[in-house]
Design a protein around this motif. Structure first.
Motif, short mmCIF file in Angstrom:
data_model
loop_
_atom_site.label_atom_id
_atom_site.label_comp_id
_atom_site.label_asym_id
_atom_site.label_seq_id
_atom_site.Cartn_x
_atom_site.Cartn_y
_atom_site.Cartn_z
N THR A 154 -4.69 2.06 -14.77
CA THR A 154 -4.45 0.88 -15.84
C THR A 154 -4.63 -0.25 -14.64
OG1 THR A 154 -3.49 1.20 -17.84
CG2 THR A 154 -2.78 -0.68 -16.84
N ALA A 155 -4.82 -1.33 -14.21
CA ALA A 155 -4.53 -2.45 -14.04
C ALA A 155 -4.11 -3.13 -14.31
CB ALA A 155 -5.67 -2.96 -13.15
N VAL A 156 -3.39 -4.70 -13.48
CA VAL A 156 -2.25 -5.48 -14.17
C VAL A 156 -3.48 -7.01 -13.73
CG1 VAL A 156 0.05 -5.50 -12.99
CG2 VAL A 156 -0.47 -7.28 -15.08
N VAL B 39 3.56 -1.32 -13.47
CA VAL B 39 2.14 -0.90 -13.08
C VAL B 39 2.19 -0.23 -12.40
CG1 VAL B 39 -0.37 -1.06 -12.55
CG2 VAL B 39 1.62 -2.22 -14.40
N ARG B 40 2.90 -0.40 -10.98
CA ARG B 40 2.61 0.08 -9.71
C ARG B 40 3.76 1.10 -9.36
NH1 ARG B 40 5.06 -5.22 -7.72
NH2 ARG B 40 3.40 -6.53 -6.84
N GLY C 261 -0.17 3.03 -11.29
CA GLY C 261 -1.21 2.14 -11.48
C GLY C 261 -1.85 0.73 -10.29
N SER C 262 -3.10 0.19 -10.28
CA SER C 262 -3.42 -0.74 -9.75
C SER C 262 -3.02 -2.27 -10.01
CB SER C 262 -4.90 -1.32 -9.28
OG SER C 262 -5.03 0.41 -9.02
N ALA D 45 -14.00 1.14 -8.54
CA ALA D 45 -12.95 2.54 -7.82
C ALA D 45 -12.08 3.03 -7.70
CB ALA D 45 -13.13 2.22 -6.12
N ARG D 46 -11.38 2.58 -8.30
CA ARG D 46 -10.04 3.13 -8.85
C ARG D 46 -9.85 3.74 -9.86
NH1 ARG D 46 -5.24 -0.64 -5.86
NH2 ARG D 46 -6.24 -0.79 -3.95
#
Length: 200
Positions: free
Chosen positions: A9-11, A51-52, A56-57, A129-130
């Protein structure tokens, strides 16, 4: 809402810049009161922190132009105003992201010159990439860059989740109408929902 895999997951923290959300910013007269009244930045900061914590990113998209604006096409009133007022210049204090939602070590900052952080940048490459599959959206404005970013994220193959209380528009009506549209693209949830799912 389906389960969220924190590691995938990324925010996307969209346009948390002084020029956009501070009272003395170029677009502050449109958005600063809404951001303050609804405590939107504090909710966005909570989402980023969750998220951190979940592994996640956290990715920020910001607008900044080169001196002389060789990279600006003034094909909208807002873009034309940027040039007229000499705003959003790289290195200028008001182009910085506000302290309440400031990037931390390990976060990614994407600089762009159009409506969405995907256009003309390496944002998609960085997310892939993540191993990112799900994109959470916070920021300003719900009916402009949030919706524009959501459309591009969907077209790139990401699952989107809009965090309703961590976004805002110039009016409550515009915000609500945009959430109705975004709800057709993916879940619309609250900060509490996201924090609970990401941190257990």
């Amino acid at each position: 809402m389906e389960e969220i895999d924190p590691a995938r997951t990324a925010v996307l923290c969209v346009h948390w810049q002084h020029e956009v959300v501070s009272p003395d910013g170029l677009f502050g007269p449109l958005f600063a009161d809404q951001v303050a009244r609804h405590r939107v930045a504090s909710y966005a900061a909570r989402v980023a922190a969750a998220v951190r914590t979940g592994g996640g990113s956290v990715v920020y998209t910001r607008v900044a132009h080169r001196p002389g604006y060789p990279d600006l096409i003034p094909n909208t009133p807002a873009f034309a105003l940027i040039r007229q007022r000499g705003a959003f210049l790289e290195g200028a204090p008001k182009t910085r992201i506000i302290d309440e939602v400031a990037p931390q070590s390990g976060d990614v900052v994407i600089t762009h010159v159009r409506l969405s952080g995907f256009f003309g940048t390496d944002l998609d490459t960085i997310l892939r990439a993540r191993g990112v599959e799900t994109v959470l959206l916070t920021g300003v404005a719900t009916n402009l860059s949030i919706t524009g970013t959501a459309y591009e994220a969907v077209n790139h193959g990401y699952r989107i989740v809009t965090v309703s209380d961590a976004c805002t528009a110039a009016t409550d009506d515009a915000h609500r109408a945009s959430l109705a549209t975004l709800g057709q693209l993916g879940p619309v949830v609250t900060t509490d929902d996201v924090v609970r799912r990401l941190t257990g």
